[in-house]
Design a protein around this motif. Structure first.
Motif, PDB file in Angstrom:
ATOM      1  N   UNK A  37       0.837  -1.310  -0.137  1.00  0.00           N
ATOM      2  CA  UNK A  37      -0.031  -0.007  -0.024  1.00  0.00           C
ATOM      3  C   UNK A  37       0.925   1.093   0.183  1.00  0.00           C
ATOM      4  N   UNK A  38       1.893   1.181   0.712  1.00  0.00           N
ATOM      5  CA  UNK A  38       2.932   2.375   0.905  1.00  0.00           C
ATOM      6  C   UNK A  38       3.312   2.734  -0.457  1.00  0.00           C
ATOM      7  N   UNK A  39       4.168   1.751  -1.036  1.00  0.00           N
ATOM      8  CA  UNK A  39       4.545   2.309  -2.280  1.00  0.00           C
ATOM      9  C   UNK A  39       3.732   2.542  -3.329  1.00  0.00           C
ATOM     10  N   UNK A  40       2.401   1.836  -3.370  1.00  0.00           N
ATOM     11  CA  UNK A  40       1.460   2.462  -4.347  1.00  0.00           C
ATOM     12  C   UNK A  40       1.021   3.586  -4.042  1.00  0.00           C
ATOM     13  N   UNK A  41       0.887   4.267  -2.800  1.00  0.00           N
ATOM     14  CA  UNK A  41       0.326   5.540  -2.500  1.00  0.00           C
ATOM     15  C   UNK A  41       1.352   6.609  -2.586  1.00  0.00           C
TER      16      UNK A  41
ATOM     17  N   UNK B 213      -0.050   9.602 -10.018  1.00  0.00           N
ATOM     18  CA  UNK B 213      -0.112   8.238 -10.946  1.00  0.00           C
ATOM     19  C   UNK B 213      -1.355   7.886 -10.949  1.00  0.00           C
ATOM     20  N   UNK B 214      -1.897   7.778 -12.250  1.00  0.00           N
ATOM     21  CA  UNK B 214      -3.351   7.178 -12.448  1.00  0.00           C
ATOM     22  C   UNK B 214      -3.611   6.044 -11.805  1.00  0.00           C
TER      23      UNK B 214
ATOM     24  N   UNK C 257      -9.469   1.925 -12.491  1.00  0.00           N
ATOM     25  CA  UNK C 257      -8.601   1.587 -13.460  1.00  0.00           C
ATOM     26  C   UNK C 257      -7.626   0.423 -12.997  1.00  0.00           C
ATOM     27  N   UNK C 258      -7.295   0.615 -11.843  1.00  0.00           N
ATOM     28  CA  UNK C 258      -6.498  -0.588 -10.980  1.00  0.00           C
ATOM     29  C   UNK C 258      -6.853  -0.839  -9.590  1.00  0.00           C
TER      30      UNK C 258
ATOM     31  N   UNK D 168       1.135  -3.952  -5.739  1.00  0.00           N
ATOM     32  CA  UNK D 168       0.810  -2.790  -5.593  1.00  0.00           C
ATOM     33  C   UNK D 168      -0.084  -2.371  -6.755  1.00  0.00           C
ATOM     34  N   UNK D 169      -0.887  -1.534  -6.747  1.00  0.00           N
ATOM     35  CA  UNK D 169      -1.720  -0.918  -7.752  1.00  0.00           C
ATOM     36  C   UNK D 169      -1.037  -0.247  -8.916  1.00  0.00           C
ATOM     37  N   UNK D 170       0.269   0.109  -8.719  1.00  0.00           N
ATOM     38  CA  UNK D 170       0.891   0.864  -9.624  1.00  0.00           C
ATOM     39  C   UNK D 170       1.936  -0.101 -10.378  1.00  0.00           C
TER      40      UNK D 170
END
Length: 481
Positions: free
Chosen positions: A270-274, A281-282, A410-411, A439-441
């Protein structure tokens, strides 16, 4: 330095005689470059050059087009350090993030350079004797590309490369906040032997250059990446004369955390994605939807994670860099105020960073809110900054319902050790990209990318083989011999 447009194989100034400056978001006293404030007339000139080059480029054997893309990839790789530093100074990413993005562009051009060898059609069995039945894949013609500032080389690459591989000519309008790395791509294309007029680069505002690409009848297709509000306008305008349109837009991406998850890993995901890429980032994770059994523990851990991050100029390669502009920073701070007013609990962050190295840049603290409900604006609207909201779910079904309770798609990701939960989430998540224990990204370049609902026009996907589909049309050929 003052940089020019690239039109018809030449570097030229705008007819307007006007320019605009781009400043380093970590140190606004530094002007990174000065660019052409182009007009509609400049865009129309570029479109004319692309149209004039269209037939010759479409008639160039696809393997030869691929050779140009592979040479471009090699040229980008040779200049990787230089382009990485440009990206950091212009957009604000950390050096590591920027290097990864430049590497992605190198790979994208190499990938589509090879895919050009496989372009063609399919052979089918005819119903009659002494006959053949097949399809041909042909270019659309001339396409307009409108790209954002948050991935200013990766996204132009994954639009330019398939467009050129399939035989289209191109006019691209990069975002005014970060146009230089796209310009450097054009230097590499020029050095790789791209014929004059095949690809053209015009800087300027969306209201002038972008509007011309969407409205001009000589443009056969428009591919846009950016906000949902702007993308919707582009799609409506471009499709009014039956142009093919592809828009990838915003997101409000969830990560669901279930009790079976390894909590430390969940916090990292979560942290890296946020907070990666400053949340710009979209696909950034802006909502952590956490099962009530581990909610309190997760809130404490993710707040600690946010507080541990170093924030600073991207060239120093901290954990998080600045916002790209003052307006983006102000928008994030405004959402912090909105969340507080709506009753969310600020766990950490939420303030502009000041003093020492921060005074001349657009820096903000990584921010975590808890006690957030779906009705709140902070849970519904895209912030595009390092702001994470943590929402409580009573069970798996409740978590999925909350995850889908937005206009975007999106993700989405889930962190779980339960195989049943993982597969049920894959089926139920209303998102174009779904991940399990990731992660979501971050996306692979050889698989389709795109969103559901207001995240996309839901017409064509980007990247991989799907990235070729938008830029081609199919002709069916019957032969009775």
């Amino acid at each position: 330095m003052m940089y020019e447009n690239y039109v018809g194989g030449e570097w030229i100034e705008s007819e307007s005689g006007e320019t605009f400056d781009v400043r380093n978001p970590a140190d606004t006293a530094e002007v990174v470059g000065t660019y052409q404030a182009s007009t509609r007339a400049d865009a129309e000139r570029a479109i004319g050059a692309a149209v004039d080059a269209q037939d010759e480029w479409a008639g160039t054997p696809a393997p030869e087009r691929g050779r140009v893309l592979r040479a471009t990839s090699e040229a980008l790789a040779d200049r990787e350090d230089e382009i990485t530093e440009t990206l950091v100074r212009e957009e604000g990413k950390t050096r590591s993030e920027a290097a990864g993005e430049v590497g992605r562009a190198v790979d994208v051009f190499a990938y589509y350079g090879e895919k050009a060898r496989d372009l063609g059609g399919t052979a089918k069995a005819p119903s009659g004797r002494n006959a053949t039945l097949r399809t041909r894949r042909e270019p659309l013609g001339t396409v307009g590309l409108i790209t954002p500032w948050n991935y200013p080389i990766a996204i132009p690459a994954w639009k330019l490369a398939p467009a050129l591989a399939t035989g289209n000519t191109v006019v691209i309008k990069p975002a005014t906040a970060a146009p230089n790395v796209t310009r450097q791509v054009f230097e590499c294309l020029d050095g790789a032997g791209l014929p004059d007029g095949v690809a053209n680069y015009v800087t300027g505002s969306g209201s002038e250059v972008g509007a011309a690409l969407a409205e001009d009848e000589r443009i056969d297709g428009v591919s846009f990446t950016g906000s949902t509000s702007v993308g919707t306008r582009v799609a409506r305008t471009a499709s009014s004369d039956m142009k093919r349109v592809q828009c990838e837009m915003g997101g409000k991406n969830p990560t669901v955390v279930m009790p079976s998850a390894d909590l430390d890993r969940a916090v990292e995901i979560v942290g890296v994605g946020a907070f990666g890429t400053t949340g710009q980032s979209c696909t950034a994770c802006s909502r952590a939807i956490v099962h009530e059994a581990v909610y309190d523990e997760f809130v404490d851990a993710i707040a600690e994670y946010a507080e541990s991050l170093t924030v600073g100029p991207g060239l120093e390669d901290p954990d998080m860099g600045p916002h790209v502009s003052r307006s983006e920073l102000d928008a994030t701070l405004e959402y912090v105020d909105v969340a507080r007013a709506d009753g969310a609990t600020l766990e950490t962050g939420g303030a502009e960073l000041e003093g020492d190295e921060y005074d001349d840049g657009h820096f903000v603290e990584p921010t975590v809110f808890s006690d957030v409900e779906s009705r709140m604006r902070i849970a519904q609207e895209e912030v595009f900054g390092p702001v994470l909201v943590v929402m409580k779910a009573s069970d798996f079904g409740d978590a999925v319902e909350v995850a889908n309770d937005v206009d975007y798609g999106l993700s989405a990701s889930i962190v779980t050790r339960d195989l049943s939960e993982a597969n049920r989430f894959i089926e139920a998540a209303e998102a174009g990209v779904v991940k399990v224990n990731e992660k979501t990204t971050g996306v692979e370049l050889h698989v389709p990318f795109g969103g559901y609902k207001d995240s996309s026009t839901n017409t064509y996907r980007e990247q991989g083989d799907a990235g070729l589909d938008f830029f081609t049309t199919t002709k069916t050929v019957y032969v009775d011999y």
